[in-house]
Design an enzyme around this catalytic site. Structure first.
Site, PDB file in Angstrom:
ATOM      1  N   CYS A   1       6.336   1.388  -5.995  1.00 50.93           N
ATOM      2  CA  CYS A   1       5.632   0.252  -5.400  1.00 50.93           C
ATOM      3  C   CYS A   1       5.339  -0.825  -6.456  1.00 50.93           C
ATOM      4  CB  CYS A   1       4.390   0.748  -4.678  1.00 50.93           C
ATOM      5  SG  CYS A   1       3.867  -0.357  -3.370  1.00 50.93           S
TER       6      CYS A   1
ATOM      7  N   HIS B   1       5.174   6.202  -1.508  1.00 54.59           N
ATOM      8  CA  HIS B   1       4.083   7.022  -2.037  1.00 54.59           C
ATOM      9  C   HIS B   1       4.126   8.359  -1.296  1.00 54.59           C
ATOM     10  CE1 HIS B   1       2.141   3.516  -3.920  1.00 54.59           C
ATOM     11  NE2 HIS B   1       2.378   2.867  -2.813  1.00 54.59           N
TER      12      HIS B   1
HETATM   13  N1  GLN Z   1       0.526  -5.105  -5.184  1.00 54.25           N
HETATM   14  C1  GLN Z   1       1.828  -4.790  -4.653  1.00 54.25           C
HETATM   15  C2  GLN Z   1       2.028  -5.286  -3.235  1.00 54.25           C
HETATM   16  O1  GLN Z   1       1.076  -5.377  -2.481  1.00 54.25           O
HETATM   17  C3  GLN Z   1       2.096  -3.296  -4.764  1.00 54.25           C
HETATM   18  C4  GLN Z   1       1.187  -2.482  -3.869  1.00 54.25           C
HETATM   19  C5  GLN Z   1       1.223  -1.001  -4.180  1.00 54.25           C
HETATM   20  O2  GLN Z   1       1.586  -0.579  -5.273  1.00 54.25           O
HETATM   21  N2  GLN Z   1       0.794  -0.187  -3.227  1.00 54.25           N
HETATM   22  O3  GLN Z   1       3.150  -5.550  -2.852  1.00 54.25           O
END
Ligand code: GLN
Length: 238
Positions: free
Chosen positions: A94, A191
């Site tokens: 992510c 995740h």
């Molecule tokens: N901040 C990033 C986004 O919102 C990654 C989010 C995350 O790692 N869950 O795209």
């Protein structure tokens, strides 16, 4: 492998560690030890230097602020670039995936990424939240990907990377493809933690790190039950 033990680094647990992504470190270490490989794990905070001689580097998810700070510190440190150039495995999830690319958006601002993967991320019209599933690039010999996603970013791949998977549920990069890989660098929006939900993906990283063509099989009846449960939950909603 660089030494007689497999060295795995969990990058910046103080910044990049959402949704239990640190579980990826535990799963890799467990699956290596179950095969009799000695393992050293190292958690490197964002105020510490990254060692450059580890075999596997893991970068987790994070909110926009910690993601931008993490990318700046990794850039200033330079260790991940050196390790990747020397052939270490890098796995990003992510925010940790987005920051391996050329640029990403955090809090409305375009931020420079590490440019280790030929991709960039912008923002989608809405957050992508929920189950994520896809059919993995057959060259990786990994069964269907399953995971949980929560991100505002959308990721666009350049010609030097291949998608990790074709999306069957959820959004991933852009609703069509999910994640990316090149050489021994791999990123995903999944995740769960990703390597708990996808043990074959953990084994792929271990094979890349050790150069082993095959690894002795493990009893994966519990992860298989979990995977079947998630598949059924997704199917019930469609
Ligand atoms: N901040 C990033 C986004 O919102 C990654 C989010 C995350 O790692 N869950 O795209």
């Amino acid at each position: 492998m660089s030494t007689e033990s497999l060295r795995i680094v969990w990058i910046y647990p103080d910044l990049l560690s959402t949704y239990g992504d640190r579980g990826n470190l535990l799963i890799l270490a467990h699956r290596a030890r179950m095969r009799g490989m000695p393992v050293e794990t190292l958690e490197v905070r964002s105020d510490q230097r990254l060692p450059t001689t580890a075999d596997i580097y893991l970068v987790g998810g994070g909110e926009d602020g910690p993601q931008a700070l993490g990318a700046q510190r990794l850039m200033a440190d330079g260790g991940l670039h050196r390790a990747a150039a020397q052939g270490s495995v890098v796995f990003g999830v992510c925010a940790g995936y987005q920051l391996l690319g050329r640029s990403f958006f955090a809090k409305g601002t375009q931020c420079a990424g590490l440019d280790l993967l030929d991709l960039h991320s912008d923002r989608g019209a809405s957050r992508a939240v929920g189950e994520l599933a896809g059919d993995v690039d057959p060259r990786l010999a990994v069964p269907a990907l399953t995971g949980f996603e929560n991100h505002g970013g959308r990721t666009h791949l350049g010609p030097e990377v291949s998608p990790l998977a074709r999306v069957t549920t959820g959004v991933g990069n852009d609703g069509v493809t999910e994640g990316a890989w090149r050489g021994k660098l791999l990123g995903t929006y999944s995740h769960g933690p990703a390597l708990a939900r996808n043990p074959a993906l953990a084994d792929l990283l271990l094979r890349w790190a050790t150069g082993a063509g095959q690894l002795p099989p493990l009893d994966d009846s519990w992860p298989e039950k979990l995977r079947a449960e998630r598949r059924a939950a997704v199917a019930a909603r469609q």
